[in-house]
Design an enzyme around this catalytic site. Sequence first.
Site, mmCIF file in Angstrom:
data_model
loop_
_atom_site.group_PDB
_atom_site.id
_atom_site.type_symbol
_atom_site.label_atom_id
_atom_site.label_comp_id
_atom_site.label_asym_id
_atom_site.label_seq_id
_atom_site.Cartn_x
_atom_site.Cartn_y
_atom_site.Cartn_z
ATOM 1 N N HIS A 19 0.837 -1.203 0.000
ATOM 2 C CA HIS A 19 0.000 0.000 0.000
ATOM 3 C C HIS A 19 0.877 1.261 0.000
ATOM 4 C CE1 HIS A 19 -3.079 -2.606 2.364
ATOM 5 N NE2 HIS A 19 -3.530 -2.499 1.147
ATOM 6 N N LYS A 43 -17.934 -6.715 7.447
ATOM 7 C CA LYS A 43 -16.737 -7.561 7.343
ATOM 8 C C LYS A 43 -15.889 -7.221 8.565
ATOM 9 C CE LYS A 43 -12.789 -7.826 4.248
ATOM 10 N NZ LYS A 43 -12.203 -7.175 3.077
ATOM 11 N N ARG A 92 -1.747 -6.223 -7.709
ATOM 12 C CA ARG A 92 -0.612 -7.067 -7.311
ATOM 13 C C ARG A 92 -0.253 -8.039 -8.415
ATOM 14 N NH1 ARG A 92 -3.096 -7.837 -1.584
ATOM 15 N NH2 ARG A 92 -4.841 -7.663 -2.994
ATOM 16 N N SER A 130 -2.605 -7.404 3.492
ATOM 17 C CA SER A 130 -2.955 -7.223 4.903
ATOM 18 C C SER A 130 -3.235 -8.579 5.552
ATOM 19 C CB SER A 130 -4.200 -6.342 5.027
ATOM 20 O OG SER A 130 -3.959 -5.073 4.492
HETATM 21 P P1 ADP Z 1 -9.666 -4.015 -0.332
HETATM 22 O O1 ADP Z 1 -10.168 -4.755 0.872
HETATM 23 O O2 ADP Z 1 -10.572 -2.951 -0.851
HETATM 24 O O3 ADP Z 1 -9.080 -4.876 -1.436
HETATM 25 P P2 ADP Z 1 -6.969 -3.515 0.530
HETATM 26 O O4 ADP Z 1 -6.602 -2.737 1.729
HETATM 27 O O5 ADP Z 1 -6.725 -4.990 0.585
HETATM 28 O O6 ADP Z 1 -8.471 -3.155 0.252
HETATM 29 O O7 ADP Z 1 -6.254 -2.923 -0.747
HETATM 30 C C1 ADP Z 1 -6.482 -1.632 -1.237
HETATM 31 C C2 ADP Z 1 -5.936 -1.528 -2.647
HETATM 32 O O8 ADP Z 1 -4.519 -1.715 -2.639
HETATM 33 C C3 ADP Z 1 -6.477 -2.588 -3.610
HETATM 34 O O9 ADP Z 1 -6.614 -2.007 -4.894
HETATM 35 C C4 ADP Z 1 -5.387 -3.632 -3.638
HETATM 36 O O10 ADP Z 1 -5.379 -4.378 -4.843
HETATM 37 C C5 ADP Z 1 -4.152 -2.756 -3.518
HETATM 38 N N1 ADP Z 1 -3.013 -3.493 -2.969
HETATM 39 C C6 ADP Z 1 -3.001 -4.229 -1.835
HETATM 40 N N2 ADP Z 1 -1.783 -4.795 -1.641
HETATM 41 C C7 ADP Z 1 -1.015 -4.407 -2.692
HETATM 42 C C8 ADP Z 1 0.345 -4.678 -3.096
HETATM 43 N N3 ADP Z 1 1.145 -5.492 -2.397
HETATM 44 N N4 ADP Z 1 0.797 -4.106 -4.250
HETATM 45 C C9 ADP Z 1 -0.029 -3.321 -4.993
HETATM 46 N N5 ADP Z 1 -1.312 -3.035 -4.681
HETATM 47 C C10 ADP Z 1 -1.807 -3.566 -3.542
#
Ligand code: ADP
Length: 165
Positions: A19, A43, A92, A130
């Site tokens: 992130h 959730k 990702r 996460s």
């Molecule tokens: P959500 O629950 O909405 O997917 P996240 O907190 O998991 O929210 O992720 C927010 C955004 O960041 C999403 O678009 C996700 O694909 C992106 N993201 C999460 N981890 C990575 C990473 N390691 N590299 C690039 N983008 C990421």
Amino acid sequence: MNRNIAIYPGSFDPITIGHMDIIQRASRLYRRVVVAVLRNPDKRSCFTAEERVDMIERCCANLMNVEAVAFDGLTVDLARAQGATVMLRGLRAAGDFEAERTLAQLNQRLAPELETVLLIGRPEHSAISSSAARELASYGQSLQGIVPDEVVKQVLAHFHPASHS
Ligand code: ADP
């Protein structure tokens, strides 16, 4: 630098270095970046929205055009309220694409004026999420290189309060 305001929505439960990389890159592209933390009432999240906002703010303290807010409801409504014209998401790996396409096309219907921009994550971050951070923390494993240094202790302490007080 582009004069637009970008909103970067997600759960950030907790923020990871994947992130952070997207946020740092976005902060060089846009005038303002609003990291929007979804409250997720149905959730169950590990950290409260306030804790997640606080963690992001600590990690982004040196990025002057980045701020974090908690929100519930539709992301497009928050984007409008913030004056954002760009919705940022990170990719990702190929597996993320379908979900992001669906979300982007849904948001096109709801708010045609809002453009979704997908930033490609770095290959070394492709396995970082996460949920991986929570899983490692629950087993007391190191979070170095998974979550930003500023929040390593707090995330571990959530799972093992006695050893990180
Ligand atoms: P959500 O629950 O909405 O997917 P996240 O907190 O998991 O929210 O992720 C927010 C955004 O960041 C999403 O678009 C996700 O694909 C992106 N993201 C999460 N981890 C990575 C990473 N390691 N590299 C690039 N983008 C990421």
